[in-house]
Design a protein around this motif. Structure first.
Motif, PDB file in Angstrom:
ATOM      1  N   GLN A  65     -47.033   2.510  24.260  1.00 12.54           N
ATOM      2  CA  GLN A  65     -47.980   1.441  24.601  1.00 12.54           C
ATOM      3  C   GLN A  65     -47.281   0.172  25.107  1.00 12.54           C
ATOM      4  O   GLN A  65     -47.940  -0.804  25.437  1.00 12.54           O
ATOM      5  N   PHE A 115     -38.950   1.475  21.573  1.00 11.64           N
ATOM      6  CA  PHE A 115     -40.170   1.061  22.264  1.00 11.64           C
ATOM      7  C   PHE A 115     -41.224   2.152  22.105  1.00 11.64           C
ATOM      8  O   PHE A 115     -40.898   3.315  21.864  1.00 11.64           O
ATOM      9  N   THR A 116     -42.492   1.744  22.228  1.00 12.67           N
ATOM     10  CA  THR A 116     -43.591   2.690  22.096  1.00 12.67           C
ATOM     11  C   THR A 116     -44.173   3.015  23.463  1.00 12.67           C
ATOM     12  O   THR A 116     -43.942   2.312  24.445  1.00 12.67           O
ATOM     13  N   ARG A 175     -40.196  -0.473   9.938  1.00 15.13           N
ATOM     14  CA  ARG A 175     -39.481  -0.820  11.168  1.00 15.13           C
ATOM     15  C   ARG A 175     -37.993  -1.032  10.894  1.00 15.13           C
ATOM     16  O   ARG A 175     -37.153  -0.702  11.735  1.00 15.13           O
ATOM     17  N   ARG A 221     -47.064  -1.937  15.554  1.00 12.20           N
ATOM     18  CA  ARG A 221     -46.625  -3.221  16.100  1.00 12.20           C
ATOM     19  C   ARG A 221     -46.628  -4.274  15.001  1.00 12.20           C
ATOM     20  O   ARG A 221     -47.426  -4.245  14.068  1.00 12.20           O
ATOM     21  N   ASP A 236     -39.942 -12.529  21.263  1.00 12.80           N
ATOM     22  CA  ASP A 236     -41.384 -12.692  21.086  1.00 12.80           C
ATOM     23  C   ASP A 236     -41.768 -14.170  21.089  1.00 12.80           C
ATOM     24  O   ASP A 236     -42.784 -14.557  21.687  1.00 12.80           O
ATOM     25  N   TYR A 277     -44.770  -1.645  23.409  1.00  9.86           N
ATOM     26  CA  TYR A 277     -44.259  -2.580  22.415  1.00  9.86           C
ATOM     27  C   TYR A 277     -42.798  -2.283  22.111  1.00  9.86           C
ATOM     28  O   TYR A 277     -42.375  -1.133  22.117  1.00  9.86           O
ATOM     29  N   ARG A 278     -42.064  -3.335  21.853  1.00  9.05           N
ATOM     30  CA  ARG A 278     -40.616  -3.266  21.705  1.00  9.05           C
ATOM     31  C   ARG A 278     -40.214  -3.475  20.259  1.00  9.05           C
ATOM     32  O   ARG A 278     -40.785  -4.305  19.554  1.00  9.05           O
ATOM     33  N   CYS A 280     -34.070  -3.223  24.308  1.00  9.15           N
ATOM     34  CA  CYS A 280     -34.912  -2.678  23.240  1.00  9.15           C
ATOM     35  C   CYS A 280     -34.089  -1.766  22.338  1.00  9.15           C
ATOM     36  O   CYS A 280     -33.356  -0.902  22.838  1.00  9.15           O
ATOM     37  N   ASP A 322     -45.669  -9.219  17.703  1.00 12.71           N
ATOM     38  CA  ASP A 322     -45.139  -8.457  18.840  1.00 12.71           C
ATOM     39  C   ASP A 322     -45.943  -8.717  20.114  1.00 12.71           C
ATOM     40  O   ASP A 322     -47.182  -8.763  20.077  1.00 12.71           O
ATOM     41  N   ILE A 323     -45.238  -8.861  21.211  1.00 16.35           N
ATOM     42  CA  ILE A 323     -45.858  -9.052  22.522  1.00 16.35           C
ATOM     43  C   ILE A 323     -45.486  -7.861  23.399  1.00 16.35           C
ATOM     44  O   ILE A 323     -44.312  -7.493  23.506  1.00 16.35           O
ATOM     45  N   ARG A 324     -46.483  -7.290  24.026  1.00 15.58           N
ATOM     46  CA  ARG A 324     -46.273  -6.113  24.859  1.00 15.58           C
ATOM     47  C   ARG A 324     -45.431  -6.453  26.093  1.00 15.58           C
ATOM     48  O   ARG A 324     -45.595  -7.514  26.708  1.00 15.58           O
TER      49      ARG A 324
END
Length: 199
Positions: free
Chosen positions: A142, A139-140, A19, A179, A154, A144-145, A136, A183-185
């Protein structure tokens, strides 16, 4: 808690390193995007954000002051205030702690925090915004940042689970990465191209 030298610890270290490299690449890509292109994207983002605010009729929003070529939404902060929305700016009170949010509107007296970012001079009027606009780095798909690695947002979302998290990014920041353990979505991610919603 993972133990040093355990498989879980080694996996977390590998994720963090990957990351870190991706963060550097995405920040370089964003800075290298011509300013006039980013300004066009910002206009699209702001138009979508104001429409979102009109539809959701939220009473308070945690906004941000752009750094490192982040999407610049400042031109829509005054229209948001005119809608009756109380704005607030994030305050880093201490490391490894959740953010606090200082109520703010254009024209308020400002100082700079330890990172050189403008912050309201007052330190008494604190709120917990209903909505947080969270910049961000990446980001994904899904939801997630990837941020700057400090974990402030977070920790804030873990403490204030009632807050609605809207990630703000350029579409070029869409990436795939593992993630992190904390990590929090995001509930939604807004780019200049689309609004992505996540359960």
């Amino acid at each position: 808690m993972t133990q040093p030298n355990s498989p879980e610890h080694s996996a977390n270290v590998n994720v963090d390193q990957t990351r870190k490299v991706l963060r550097k690449e995405l920040l370089a890509r964003r800075r290298q995007t011509p300013a006039e292109i980013r300004q066009q994207w910002d206009q699209l983002l702001m138009s979508s954000l104001l429409t979102w605010c009109e539809q959701h009729r939220t009473s308070s929003v945690g906004v941000y002051w752009p750094i490192h070529a982040e999407p610049d939404l400042r031109a829509c902060y005054s229209p948001m205030t005119q809608m009756g929305i109380q704005l607030a700016l994030p305050w880093v009170v201490e490391k490894n702690a959740p953010l606090r949010f200082l109520a703010w509107q254009e024209g308020d007296s400002m100082t700079r925090d330890d990172y050189g970012i403008p912050l309201p001079a007052q330190r008494e009027y604190l709120i917990v915004p209903e909505v947080l606009l969270i910049p961000c780095v990446g980001f994904t798909s899904q939801g997630y940042r990837l941020g700057y690695g400090g974990g402030y947002y977070d920790r804030t979302l873990a403490l204030h689970t009632e807050c609605h998290a809207v990630g703000i990014a350029y579409h070029s920041a869409l990436s795939e990465f593992d993630r992190g353990v904390h990590d929090i979505r995001m509930h939604e991610i807004l780019t200049e191209q689309e609004l992505l919603e996540f359960n």
